[in-house]
Design an enzyme around this catalytic site. Sequence first.
Site, PDB file in Angstrom:
ATOM      1  N   CYS A  35       0.404   3.924   2.668  1.00 38.95           N
ATOM      2  CA  CYS A  35       0.837   3.431   3.989  1.00 38.95           C
ATOM      3  C   CYS A  35       2.312   3.767   4.248  1.00 38.95           C
ATOM      4  CB  CYS A  35       0.640   1.924   4.106  1.00 38.95           C
ATOM      5  SG  CYS A  35      -1.091   1.424   4.008  1.00 38.95           S
ATOM      6  N   CYS A  50       0.826  -1.207   0.000  1.00 40.93           N
ATOM      7  CA  CYS A  50       0.000   0.000   0.000  1.00 40.93           C
ATOM      8  C   CYS A  50       0.863   1.260   0.000  1.00 40.93           C
ATOM      9  CB  CYS A  50      -0.945  -0.076   1.199  1.00 40.93           C
ATOM     10  SG  CYS A  50      -1.536   1.485   1.826  1.00 40.93           S
TER      11      CYS A  50
END
Lengths: 104, 310
Positions: free
Chosen positions: A33, A30
């Site tokens: 993230c 991600c």
Amino acid sequence: MAMEFTDQNFDQEVLKSDKITLVDFWAPWCGPCQMMGPIVEELAVALGDKAKIGKLNVDENPATAQAFTVMSIPTVLIFKDGKVAQKFVGVQSKEVLKEALEKI
Amino acid sequence: MDKTYDLIIIGSGPAGLAASVYASRYKLEHLIFGAEEGGQMNEIYDIENWLGDTRISGHDLVARFVAHVENYGVKIKKESVSSLKKNEDGTFNVETAQGSYATKSLILATGAKPRKMNIPGEKEFTGRGVSYCATCDAGFFREKTVAVVGGGNSAATVALELSDFAAKIYLISVEEKLLAEPAWLEKIAANPKIELIRGTKVLEIKGEDKVAKIVLDKAHEDKTNLAVDGVFIEVGTEPGVELAQRIGVEIDAQSYIKVKEDMNTNVEGVFAAGDITTGSNKFRQVLTAAAEGSIAANGVYKKIKLNQNH
């Protein structure tokens, strides 16, 4: 340093924690993230003993993510007395999270 | 503050990274700021039109771009820029939580973020079934039913990406004729998990603790309610121009930064590149963003070299 929470230690380290605890739900694939990683580390340093700060890899710990209906990452949950006190979806600044931790 | 750089690049997507490579080769002393290396590129599952790579993920291409930038000794500063200021002598100050930096010129390459639909349920269920990042969240929808809203390349690629995880995908486009490249549309037509619903609007997202269904403006197989576990919203992007406006940079009616042929904005010394600009006929590609970054770096080089000759 930020802690590593897992399906195994979540109950002990988060739900039964006597401190306010922040959990950053993330996964290696991600992109956004990646932005949260350093922010969470800085928060851990800034808050010291005042709160427990850590990360949970949803890929390795799907049960916890599911238990708290985390369906989007990054998601940050702040726990107090074993319950979710606040939820943030998407990347958050250090300031926003610090303020939230101090208010709760 | 002890030093004035030739250039500060704000943003580390393809526009900013390409600008840095060109700036390095022009020997412009520069910094590049970016909280997320690659920006929106990280969310591209599959790129099939980057020249020289028939197929590469956004994430992998970002890694190659970053390695290229670092090859010239430049390290991307992962600091978020909190403020920009124009000084009386024509230089600029860039402020972050970690410090203040002075520069003769700027390239704004902060890109765009996903556009919201502003329909009931969208905000409420964000993070509980509503997502704007398939690369982040596809894994939560294994064997589930999801809707992808949109009809452009992003929506098409997101639907294809989700087909590796979900059991069923509705691709719902407000247009009768989808804007996505025919190369993607062919893949969608051949994918048994994806069902196309054209000329249809999503009016509302409903559920209890998480997304359970969406409401359509016209019936699909006799029903306007469609049961889904997730909704991926891919209805375009909007630029982030708050910083630019603080130093008087002009934007158009859709909030894109107006640029000239050399990517200079209306403010002398401030250039812009990538998804944030009116350039490239607003065609939003990794390729066009990188091209705009190179043109902006060239513009900075000409401006600084010209000033040195005075």
